[in-house]
Every structure is written in structure tokens, then in C-alpha cells.
Design an enzyme around this catalytic site. Structure first.
Site, PDB file in Angstrom:
ATOM      1  N   HIS A 176       0.794  -1.224   0.000  1.00  0.00           N
ATOM      2  CA  HIS A 176       0.000   0.000   0.000  1.00  0.00           C
ATOM      3  C   HIS A 176       0.831   1.281   0.000  1.00  0.00           C
ATOM      4  O   HIS A 176       0.258   2.368  -0.110  1.00  0.00           O
ATOM      5  CB  HIS A 176      -0.943   0.017   1.208  1.00  0.00           C
ATOM      6  N   ASP A 197       3.565   9.790  -1.825  1.00  0.00           N
ATOM      7  CA  ASP A 197       2.400   9.109  -1.264  1.00  0.00           C
ATOM      8  C   ASP A 197       2.002   7.962  -2.172  1.00  0.00           C
ATOM      9  O   ASP A 197       1.926   8.128  -3.400  1.00  0.00           O
ATOM     10  CB  ASP A 197       1.222  10.089  -1.138  1.00  0.00           C
TER      11      ASP A 197
END
Length: 733
Positions: free
Chosen positions: A172, A381
């Protein structure tokens, strides 16, 4: 019930929030996050998992979650298996290696990365605790889906005990480029990558992360990769991109939610400015919070006409403030906010409203739906779901998203204004563009972004991942069906015994001999030549070697009773006869292309030219893999331009070698000629290279064709390693 397929989710966190009433009664509050909702949607599909099956979830917890006599906790949706890790080990594992090593290195902060051996040992031990508990529970048919960087070793640990299990892993956070990843100690690199490829499917948010991972696998583990697959000795691993999303409808409904409307009115009373800019992030160095404030300060300095007319509401969610670096970051943020408000503010206007706290879902929805601009500018991110949540809430089709190009979401949200988060001038210009954008353009941009995340929401993300996991498992099964086992060998032997004219057609490099860095030092595997001699000594068995090697090499290795085909079929030697060239040959073409061969040899350290009688070969096995691959594509293109597409020359793109030869010669033509000469009623052919595909395709339907290595092939059968060739040949003695 035992025949039903079970879904097992493994994550560091469990899907419950556990609280206790004053009476001591335990209360399980199920998390409402997107991933939990998506996992629940899978369970509702009775055709995927057993109807009414609860989802099994393994995650870290403290012992107080369990009541006396319990080993698991369940509600109407989940059966949670708490993984208990003692506090000291968990601190070194989670706060140490996970958050002080993997997190910073993955977000391109090597100077903040800890390289503590004890922390890594704790990480291994914690993953092993997860593995032991799951191994004791798993059964055939289960599907295991492992989540995120806290468990990178776990897929490999499960695979070693459950070789046929269906295992998925999703990463993730970003996966760093090899130049960053290689800063980790070599042992850690190797073990982390081997752990991840224990999964059948490794998923990432963006194609960049997938490609960075594949490159690290190439460089560290030496496995061959394609754009999406890794070929390891016994199976294929798929690596693919799945940009995680949100529950679109859930956020879309927020705009008209009564609680959100009430909060929005309340906030608007306090935010009296003409335009409102909104920003929310947890406290972390990867979020670019200081750069964001610097950019806003530059905007105020350059555009004084916007003083008193705009407010930045900056929400920072508390995180790890007990860690010194985070405490320092919080102090720096608060200093910056104070400086900006002191420098530009007035008695009636504060440019920055700063809150250091968490928000309720209604508060978040209110701020999303009142904002004229969302300012989301992380330095790095993995995805950033805040950007997608903001877009989904805007039922009014108004508002502008300013988004860092470093966020994974930037690849999908093409209606956003993309900026470099460290460039204060670009950020200030983006703020002006957003504040002055007319409503028609806002609507067009918002509609584009909403269309994307409506179609590919969290449920589609989950479905897509599971579909691809099924596909790679089917592909593995297809390969498994071609894998030669003892029963297959027995059937080979029976066909062999029932025949009278037997022919073996064998490649050399990678088949009879392992691939070596220096081709001149190649030797057949121990015992291979003796086995071939024994086969050839049978009057009814003929052994033919069809190789890209030159005549001199094959003469040296093999005895006079062996049929030899050199340089991909250009030369043929029948036992008792001299070598014969198989076509009219003119080597004038070599002079025109040899300078191109030399050019790429000079450019690629470790590469070399092999000048054979009828062909030229450029070997690049000893050159750095990624660089060599790029140069090899350029090399092929330049050769094609040099000789033209209608040339009678063929370019063979082999295994770490590019060869040019006349197009009217290949292994398939050589194999057919040998078959015509000997008229066999039993044919067995083994090869490992792309050039051997010509041989497999040219042989009659009753031929037994075998590919060495788990790769796509027209061969009927597969063996996993070159060492298994000896086993096959011994079957016929």
C-alpha cells in the site's frame, strides 16, 4: 462446509476497534474504512466464497481482546484471529523496522532511515509468528490476501509450507527505485524480495512502483522478468497495478447528509473569507506539510490583493508525536503557522487556521464540501485517498483540487491541477489558478475525476485484484499440467519401448549444459555425455544436438556417433561423414553490420562478439541487466534499419544474446531435415531458448517436446530446471 473456499485477510491491524464498558463488558466496533467494506463485498459473492461464510482476519492485537477461553473473536462479518506479539518485540518490529526503516526508505528519506540489525531480527520474528499461526489454520482451497509492508516476508513463509496455496500480497505504500532500495543491507534486500514473491500476485498502486519492484527483483535476485511477470524456478509470479480507491457512493451522499449540512453551516460562520482552502493530513514528513505552508506564504507575499479574502484551514491529525522527529516536525509546523499569521494576519483575519486533532466523519464531510480548493501536496504518497474523497463529495461539481504529482492518485485524477510540492512558485501559481477558475471549468474538471473514481471504486479495485489472482493461478495450473512427473515419464518410456526408430533432438546451452557467464567455459552437466553415448550405442537410437554453437565446439564435446547441427542448422554432420553447409552462403553481409556489433560492444561493458562461420552473435549476459536490455532493444532496431525489413537476414533475440544469420536457416529446418533422413517413429526434443521454439513447431504432432524452465512455449511439456534433463534421459536407459 469444509469444501468451501475461505477468504483469509492478513494485516497488521484488525478490523475492530475494541473498547470496554465500565462493567468490563467488551464492545467490538467494526471499522468502516474502505478496505473493510470492500472485503465484505467479496464475502457477499456466494460464487466466490461459501455462502454466508465469515471472513477470517489475522492481525496484531494485545491479549485483552480475548476473554477467558477464547482464541478468536467474531461478529456478524468477521472471525478475527488475534496475533499476539509481546510488547518489546512489537516495538522493535513495528515502531522499529516497519516505521523507522521500511517507511522512510520507501518514501525516499534515506537520511531518516534506521539500519538497526535488532529491529530487522524483530521483523523476521514477528512475521514468523504470523506465519506459524496461519500455517496451523490454512487448508487447501483457501485464499490468503496479505496487506502491506509490515508483512513483506509473510508470503514466502506461507509458500514454503503451502506450495499450492493461493496467496496475494498488496503493497500500500510506494516501492522505491532500485537506487534507493539498494541502500538496505544485501541480506535484507534479498529476504524482503523473496518474501514478497512468495505471493502469486504482488499488487501496487502505480505502474512506476510495479516497475521499480521488478527491477529490484532482476538486480538482486537475478530472475527474468517481463512487463508483468517474474519467472522463478518453479512458477510464475504476476506483478500488476491496482490503484486503490474509495466507496464512491458513501462519500457522494455526504453533501446532502443532514449532519454534514449542519456542520457545514457551523464552519461557514467561522470562516468568513471569500475563498476557503482546505488541507488535511496526518503528521508525517512524507506529507509535505512545511513545503505546503511555504508555498502558501509565497502566495500571500506575491498576491497581496488576496489578503483578507482567503483562508487556509490546515488539519493535522496526530501521529507518533512521542517520536522525536515527529515532535520536532510538529514544533516546526506550529512555528510556521505562527510566523505566517503574525506576518500577514489582521485583527479580523487569520490566513491559516491550524488544528492538531482528528476529525469526525461529519466534520470531514463538511470541510470537503465547503472548500473552494483542496490543497493536497505530499512529497511522496502511495495513493492519497483524501484527494479521491474530496472529489467524490462534490455533488455540486464545484471546487478545485490542487494535487502533488508525487501522489499515486495524480495518475488518475486528470482534472486536478498538478504541482511539484517543493516548488513554492508553482504552488502559488496553482492557488491563483484555482481561486480564479470559472465554474464551467470547475464542473468539467470535477466531472472527469468523478467519472473515473465512480467506475473504479474500492469494490472494483477488490474485484479486479481477485480476478487477476484467479487468472495467474489458472496460468500456473496450465504450466503445472505440462510439468513432467513420474507418470508422464512412464508413458514416455512405454512409447519409446513400442517404437523401433528413436530420435532425440537436443539443444546444448541451457539444456545439456547450465548457462554460464562465459560461453567458452561451458561444459555439459556431469554424466550427460556418458548417458548420450549409451543412448547412441543402441542401433535403434539416434541422438542429434541442434545448437547455435559452432562446429569446432560441438566436435570437441560430442563423440562421432552423435548427429550434430551447428549454428542453428547452418551446418550438419551425420556420423561417419564430414560437416556439410546446408545452403549457398555468402558472408558479404557481415562487413556491413560488424561495425554496429562493435559499437554496442564498446558501449556495454562485459559484452562481446562471437563471429561464427555463418552468423554474428552479440552476448550481453555479463552486462548490467537493465542497461543491457535497453541497449539490446536499440541494437535490434539499428540492425533492422541497417539491413532493411526485406533482407534475407534474420535477427534472433535469444537469452542474453542477439544473433544475426541468414533467414533460410533455423533449428526447425534442421530438425525437419534430420527427421527426413532418419524417419523416426519416436521423437523427443528438449530446449530452453526462444530459438528452440522453431524446433518444437516444426516437429510432427506425435513428437514429445519439452521446454526447460517455466516459460511460455509451444512445447507440450515442461521441466522446471536444467538439472532435470538428466532424469529424463536416464528414463530411456
Amino acid at each position: 462446509m469444509n469444501d468451501e473456499k475461505r477468504l483469509i485477510i492478513v494485516a497488521y491491524r484488525i478490523p475492530f476497534k475494541v473498547t470496554f464498558k465500565e462493567s468490563g463488558e467488551r464492545v467490538l466496533q467494526q471499522n468502516s474504512g474502505g478496505l473493510v467494506s470492500a472485503i465484505l463485498s467479496l464475502a457477499e459473492k456466494g460464487d466466490v466464497f461459501g455462502k454466508n461464510q465469515k471472513i477470517h482476519w489475522f492481525g496484531y492485537s494485545t491479549p485483552d481482546i480475548l476473554q477467558e477461553g477464547e482464541t478468536q473473536v467474531e461478529n456478524e462479518n468477521f472471525i478475527v484471529h488475534p496475533v499476539l506479539i509481546e510488547d518489546a518485540l512489537n516495538d522493535a518490529y513495528y515502531e522499529g523496522f516497519c516505521n523507522s526503516t521500511i517507511w522512510p526508505i520507501s518514501h525516499y528519506y534515506p537520511y531518516l532511515t534506521s539500519f538497526n540489525e535488532e529491529d530487522y531480527e524483530a521483523y523476521v520474528k514477528a512475521n514468523k509468528i504470523f506465519a506459524d499461526q496461519i500455517n496451523a489454520f490454512i487448508r487447501p482451497g483457501d485464499m490468503v490476501w496479505i496487506q502491506d509492508y509490515q508483512l513483506m516476508l509473510l508470503p514466502g513463509m506461507l509458500r514454503s509450507e503451502n506450495p499450492d496455496a493461493s496467496i496475494g500480497y498488496f503493497h500500500h505504500i510506494p516501492f522505491a527505485t532500485f537506487e534507493i532500495f539498494r541502500l538496505l543491507p544485501k541480506q535484507w534486500q534479498t529476504e524482503l524480495l523473496k518474501g514478497m514473491i512468495g505471493a502469486d500476485l504482488v499488487g501496487f498502486h502505480t505502474n512506476d512502483y510495479s516497475q521499480y519492484f521488478l527491477r529490484s527483483v532482476q538486480r538482486v535476485l537475478g530472475y527474468d522478468t517481463t512487463a508483468r511477470d517474474i519467472s522463478i524456478p518453479n512458477r510464475i509470479v504476476r506483478v500488476d497495478t491496482f490503484p486503490i480507491s474509495i466507496d464512491y457512493n458513501k462519500f457522494q451522499e455526504l453533501y446532502n447528509d443532514p449532519g454534514v449540512i449542519e456542520k457545514r453551516k457551523e464552519f461557514l460562520k467561522d470562516l468568513s473569507a471569500e475563498k476557503n482552502i482546505f488541507s488535511v493530513d496526518r503528521l508525517d514528513y512524507s506529507k509535505g506539510l512545511i513545503h505546503r505552508l511555504n508555498g502558501f506564504e509565497y502566495f500571500l507575499d506575491q498576491y497581496p490583493q488576496w489578503h483578507t479574502r482567503v483562508v487556509l484551514t490546515m488539519i493535522v491529525v496526530p501521529s507518533r508525536e512521542t517520536i522525536l522527529k515527529y515532535a520536532e516536525m510538529k514544533h516546526e509546523l506550529e512555528e510556521a503557522v505562527g510566523r505566517i499569521n503574525g506576518k500577514y494576519g489582521t485583527l479580523g483575519w487569520r490566513p491559516v487556521i491550524y488544528l492538531y486533532r482528528s476529525l469526525s466523519f461529519e466534520e470531514l464531510g463538511a470541510l470537503y464540501t465547503l472548500a473552494d480548493v483542496a490543497l493536497i501536496t505530499p512529497i511522496r504518497d502511495g495513493m492519497n485517498l483524501v484527494a479521491k474523497e474530496f472529489v467524490a463529495t462534490r455533488t455540486d461539481k464545484k471546487g478545485v483540487l490542487i494535487l502533488s504529482e508525487m501522489a499515486g492518485a495524480s495518475l488518475e485524477l486528470n482534472g486536478a491541477i498538478l504541482i511539484n510540492p517543493t516548488d513554492k512558485r508553482t504552488l502559488a501559481a496553482a492557488i491563483i489558478q484555482a481561486l480564479t477558475m470559472d465554474e464551467q471549468e470547475q464542473t468539467q474538471r470535477m466531472q472527469m475525476m468523478q467519472d473515473r473514481i465512480r467506475v473504479y471504486d474500492i469494490f472494483k479495485w477488490t474485484e479486479d485484484y481477485m480476478d487477476q489472482l484467479d487468472i495467474i493461478k489458472l496460468k500456473q495450473m496450465e504450466f503445472e499440467e505440462k510439468i513432467i512427473n513420474q507418470d508422464v515419464l512412464k508413458s514416455f518410456k512405454q512409447i519409446f519401448d513400442e517404437s523401433s526408430r528413436r530420435l532425440f533432438l537436443l539443444d546444448y546451452d541451457g539444456t545439456l549444459s547450465p548457462i554460464v557467464p562465459d560461453p567458452s567455459s561451458s561444459k555439459p552437466s556431469v554424466g550427460i555425455v556418458d548417458v548420450l553415448k549409451k543412448l547412441s550405442s543402441d542401433f535403434n537410437v539416434n541422438v542429434a544436438i541442434i545448437s547455435g554453437r559452432d562446429k569446432e565446439f560441438l566436435n570437441y564435446i560430442f563423440d562421432p556417433n552423435t548427429i550434430l547441427s551447428a549454428e542453428h542448422g547452418a551446418f550438419l554432420r551425420i556420423p561417419g561423414q564430414d560437416w556439410e553447409l546446408q545452403y549457398d552462403y555468402n558472408d558479404q553481409w557481415k562487413r556491413s553490420v560488424l561495425p554496429v556489433f562493435q559499437k554496442y560492444t564498446d558501449r556495454c561493458a562485459g559484452s562481446f562478439i562471437e563471429n561464427k562461420s555463418t552468423s554474428l552473435a552479440w552476448h550481453y549476459r555479463n552486462t548490467e541487466k537493465e542497461y543491457a536490455h535497453i541497449r539490446s532493444r536499440e541494437f535490434i532496431e539499428e540492425l533492422e534499419n541497417k539491413v532493411g525489413i526485406k533482407s534475407n537476414l534474420a535477427i534472433i533475440d535469444g537469452d542474453k544474446v542477439i544473433e544475426m544469420k541468414p533467414s533460410d536457416v533455423d533449428k526447425g529446418i534442421a530438425a525437419r531435415k534430420i527427421c527426413d533422413l532418419y524417419q523416426p517413429d519416436f521423437i523427443l526434443s528438449i530446449g530452453d531458448d526462444r530459438t528452440d521454439e522453431d524446433m518444437f513447431k516444426a516437429l510432427p504432432d506425435n513428437a514429445l517436446t519439452i521446454k526447460v524452465g517455466v516459460k511460455n512455449s509451444s512445447a507440450k511439456f515442461t521441466i522446471k530446471t536444467q538439472e532435470e534433463v538428466m532424469t529424463i534421459l536416464n528414463t530411456f536407459l
